[in-house]
Enzyme design. Sequence first.
Site, PDB file in Angstrom:
ATOM      1  N   HIS A 189      29.988  79.442  22.474  1.00  0.00           N
ATOM      2  CA  HIS A 189      30.455  78.067  22.239  1.00  0.00           C
ATOM      3  C   HIS A 189      31.922  77.912  22.652  1.00  0.00           C
ATOM      4  O   HIS A 189      32.735  77.339  21.925  1.00  0.00           O
ATOM      5  CB  HIS A 189      30.269  77.674  20.778  1.00  0.00           C
ATOM      6  CG  HIS A 189      28.837  77.577  20.371  1.00  0.00           C
ATOM      7  ND1 HIS A 189      27.993  78.667  20.366  1.00  0.00           N
ATOM      8  CD2 HIS A 189      28.077  76.517  19.963  1.00  0.00           C
ATOM      9  CE1 HIS A 189      26.786  78.284  19.968  1.00  0.00           C
ATOM     10  NE2 HIS A 189      26.810  76.986  19.730  1.00  0.00           N
TER      11      HIS A 189
ATOM     12  N   LYS B 189      57.165 104.116  -7.823  1.00  0.00           N
ATOM     13  CA  LYS B 189      57.727 104.344  -6.500  1.00  0.00           C
ATOM     14  C   LYS B 189      58.919 105.288  -6.637  1.00  0.00           C
ATOM     15  O   LYS B 189      59.752 105.141  -7.539  1.00  0.00           O
ATOM     16  CB  LYS B 189      58.179 103.005  -5.897  1.00  0.00           C
ATOM     17  CG  LYS B 189      58.213 102.948  -4.394  1.00  0.00           C
ATOM     18  CD  LYS B 189      58.356 101.499  -3.929  1.00  0.00           C
ATOM     19  CE  LYS B 189      58.259 101.418  -2.417  1.00  0.00           C
ATOM     20  NZ  LYS B 189      58.336 100.012  -1.948  1.00  0.00           N
TER      21      LYS B 189
ATOM     22  N   SER C 217      22.784  80.995  16.680  1.00  0.00           N
ATOM     23  CA  SER C 217      23.478  80.348  17.788  1.00  0.00           C
ATOM     24  C   SER C 217      23.924  81.343  18.848  1.00  0.00           C
ATOM     25  O   SER C 217      23.913  81.048  20.037  1.00  0.00           O
ATOM     26  CB  SER C 217      24.708  79.583  17.280  1.00  0.00           C
ATOM     27  OG  SER C 217      24.338  78.447  16.538  1.00  0.00           O
TER      28      SER C 217
ATOM     29  N   ARG D  33      24.458  82.373  26.378  1.00  0.00           N
ATOM     30  CA  ARG D  33      24.345  82.927  25.021  1.00  0.00           C
ATOM     31  C   ARG D  33      22.902  83.379  24.749  1.00  0.00           C
ATOM     32  O   ARG D  33      22.672  84.359  24.054  1.00  0.00           O
ATOM     33  CB  ARG D  33      24.811  81.925  23.970  1.00  0.00           C
ATOM     34  CG  ARG D  33      24.020  80.629  23.933  1.00  0.00           C
ATOM     35  CD  ARG D  33      24.621  79.647  22.936  1.00  0.00           C
ATOM     36  NE  ARG D  33      23.980  78.348  23.002  1.00  0.00           N
ATOM     37  CZ  ARG D  33      23.349  77.761  21.997  1.00  0.00           C
ATOM     38  NH1 ARG D  33      23.245  78.386  20.830  1.00  0.00           N
ATOM     39  NH2 ARG D  33      22.816  76.564  22.131  1.00  0.00           N
TER      40      ARG D  33
ATOM     41  N   ASP E  57      49.485  98.474  -3.441  1.00  0.00           N
ATOM     42  CA  ASP E  57      49.194  97.284  -4.241  1.00  0.00           C
ATOM     43  C   ASP E  57      49.610  96.002  -3.525  1.00  0.00           C
ATOM     44  O   ASP E  57      48.947  94.970  -3.639  1.00  0.00           O
ATOM     45  CB  ASP E  57      49.829  97.372  -5.632  1.00  0.00           C
ATOM     46  CG  ASP E  57      51.297  97.800  -5.611  1.00  0.00           C
ATOM     47  OD1 ASP E  57      51.824  98.117  -4.520  1.00  0.00           O
ATOM     48  OD2 ASP E  57      51.911  97.836  -6.693  1.00  0.00           O
TER      49      ASP E  57
ATOM     50  N   GLU F 114      35.126  86.978   9.545  1.00  0.00           N
ATOM     51  CA  GLU F 114      35.351  87.525  10.883  1.00  0.00           C
ATOM     52  C   GLU F 114      36.266  88.737  10.885  1.00  0.00           C
ATOM     53  O   GLU F 114      36.113  89.648  11.707  1.00  0.00           O
ATOM     54  CB  GLU F 114      35.918  86.433  11.797  1.00  0.00           C
ATOM     55  CG  GLU F 114      34.943  85.321  12.127  1.00  0.00           C
ATOM     56  CD  GLU F 114      34.906  84.205  11.097  1.00  0.00           C
ATOM     57  OE1 GLU F 114      34.088  83.276  11.248  1.00  0.00           O
ATOM     58  OE2 GLU F 114      35.702  84.271  10.121  1.00  0.00           O
TER      59      GLU F 114
END
Length: 630
Positions: free
Chosen positions: A410, A242, A340, A313, A150, A361
């Site tokens: 880039h 726990k 791009s 690129r 959790d 990402e």
Amino acid sequence: MTTPEQLHQWHELAQQLRIDSIRATTVAGSGHPTSSMSPADLMAVLLTNYLQYDFDNPHSPNNDRFILSKGHAAPLLYAMYKAAGVITDEELMSLRQMGSRLEGHPTPVLPWVDVATGSLGQGLPIGVGLALAGKYLDQLPYNVWVLLGDSETAEGSVWEAFDHAAHYTLDNFIAIIDVNRLGQRGQTELGWNTKAYANRARAFGWQAIEIDGHDLTEIDQALSAAVTINDRPTVIIARTKKGKGVASLEDLGGWHGKALKPDAEKQAIAELGGERHITIQVSKPEAQKQVISANPQPLQLPTYEKGATVATRRAYGDALKALGASQPDVVVLDAEVSNSTYAEDFAEAYPERYFEMYIAEQQMVAAAVGLQVRQYKPFASTFAAFLTRAYDFVRMAAVSRANIKLVGSHAGISIGQDGPSQMALEDLAAFRAVWNSTVLYPCDANQTAKLVAQMSDRQGIVYLRTTRENTPVIYGAEEEFSIGGSKIIRSSDQDQATVIGAGITLHEALKAYERLKNEDITVRIIDAYSVKPIDIQTLHQAANDTEGNLVVVEDHWNEGGLGAAVLDAFAGIGDIPSYDGPQLQLIKLAVHNMPGSGTPEELLRAANIDADAIVEAVKSQVRQPIATRI
């Protein structure tokens, strides 16, 4: 209907898992017994009745996959392996010892562990990659199970995973959250508020099931429901305690990461009913064949005319599309910048092998790690600056011995007017620091295409840095570029200094060469396109031939990039051969001050990494040699 015999079997196995977690951590003198005890009932039912896995053939495409995202509960996982009969009790007692396969957190040194865990918030995003493979690529009916703690749900990457799993309707994906209320230093953010977890999951489009994580009947019903849902992923939110089963540990703070002393261990084992050594037969999956629809073609890389101007690129996108035709196991991910990075070309040609990760990402790199578990070759691309968001996932990918290909476009101040927020100036240093990594920085389109092709079969973390600007094509299409090599672009017997560049600065070095030549100063130009591994032999030879006069120029911060790689080549440490030539007179030209907006030419000039700066650096060496200057 759950039978009394099943309930008894599950209870006994759960107690064994708790006891073995205690025993192993006590012998080790460290570890997480109480974190391992809370989900023991959940794992007993899963292992006995729902997990479909052939432990004799862990790489079988038909196997369910299980990821222990709460990696500190490794003792529980290892106790499960003992219960499945694949490790001995003796090996279980080697937990955390030098040379043992049973490390403090799971790693793939064990054949049944797909990925390393321990950095929290990573298991669920990696599971998304595995589930994508199962549903869209393998097209096999295996399930992907992830056990989370959790506490780790506070990580943003967990919710990136919730989002993407629902977006891709991953109905083969089942998460189990062990809501035991206690984290490392006290209560978690939500405590036992399982309704809050459920509401959040449902808002992302998941089926959420709240249960008592110690009620074996409820666990069975929840797991049964999870495997029958066919339109969305499922999360089982299990309220647990726990240290469950031992009064001196149960639901008490202050025990995180602490092993029991021998006397307390004996008392706890007795309270749990004594040692057991149950072995169960885990169900094996039915054998089904993967769907193979692609018809691979011979690799035909794109070629470019010398003298043309093409962004690297652009060449990456062209080469990636060519790889897609020849290698059906190449898969591409991008973080909503494919127009791009030019990953869009692959997406258009092979949409079934392209996964849009949007602006997430961490999820993109995690999905790549999950996809490579199933032997796919994932290429993941975005702006180089934004890969820093996912750096912990890259670091852990190396611990996982993962084979992923990352592409950052880039890069550097040469991107121009967008300004410093978009300029990757630390990426070479970051990726050089990753274990077993490869770092490549091509300067032209033909070189880029050849390196992309080699990335496909390269092991480990492979990073390619591409340039936004169009740059001249200086190599013929027939030229070859070995990883670990370099190219000597200009040389003569009268060279007085060596200029080392890569990517955008290689073109500045060539401009400087012409100007210096007009002043009767001859220099050697080295294209160090392979930043890691770097071509030590060529660098040593150049230093020998040019009286130790070296100038390194890079579009990167001064620390950790190409200049550091060149210096390391002369360190004589480890596998690096000793350099015994003339005293090194090395000048590093790199970015030192925070850039702003401007044209690429203005920014290169302001940073003193353009042709003018190279000319001045070489002249300072040739006319008046100086000590190593950085």
